[in-house]
Design a protein around this motif. Structure first.
Motif, short mmCIF file in Angstrom:
data_model
loop_
_atom_site.label_atom_id
_atom_site.label_comp_id
_atom_site.label_asym_id
_atom_site.label_seq_id
_atom_site.Cartn_x
_atom_site.Cartn_y
_atom_site.Cartn_z
N UNK A 73 0.84 -1.20 0.00
CA UNK A 73 0.00 0.00 0.00
C UNK A 73 0.88 1.24 0.00
N UNK A 74 1.87 1.28 0.87
CA UNK A 74 2.76 2.44 0.95
C UNK A 74 3.41 2.71 -0.41
N UNK A 75 3.80 1.66 -1.09
CA UNK A 75 4.47 1.80 -2.38
C UNK A 75 3.54 2.43 -3.42
N UNK A 76 2.30 1.92 -3.55
CA UNK A 76 1.44 2.50 -4.58
C UNK A 76 0.95 3.89 -4.19
N UNK A 77 0.80 4.16 -2.90
CA UNK A 77 0.41 5.51 -2.49
C UNK A 77 1.50 6.51 -2.85
#
Length: 104
Positions: free
Chosen positions: A22-26
């Motif tokens: 999630x952190x990566x795509x955000x």
């Protein structure tokens, strides 16, 4: 405007990987025009149920976000490895908004 809510529960052993994905795509979403969409992620009290709420100005920006490679990777790993059950997808119709940005 397009509004979508996706709710899913993950396996406990997949929790940290899901958060990292999630952190990566955000981070990748933050590089895009934020005036065209909002994407928020919540967890329920159990810590394993995630709720993604997305608002898109139009179909073009929705397609752009849904094709971001890190988002596609997040979905693939979640669906193939992390899900505990099945994801639920809901499309919402806007009735009213206090924010001019999202009014019809």
């Amino acid at each position: 405007m397009i509004s979508v809510i996706v709710t899913y529960k993950i396996k406990k052993e997949f929790l940290e990987q899901n958060k990292a994905n999630i952190e990566k795509f955000i981070q990748d979403f933050e590089k895009l025009d934020a005036t065209q969409f909002e994407y928020k992620i919540f967890t329920k009290q159990d810590g394993l149920t995630f709720v993604h709420h997305s608002l898109y100005k139009n179909e073009a920006i929705q397609k752009q976000l849904l094709s971001v490679p890190s988002f596609l990777q997040f979905q693939k790993q979640r669906d193939e490895t992390g899900l505990d059950g099945k994801a639920q997808i809901e499309i919402l119709n806007l009735l009213a908004s206090s924010n001019e940005k999202w009014k019809k």
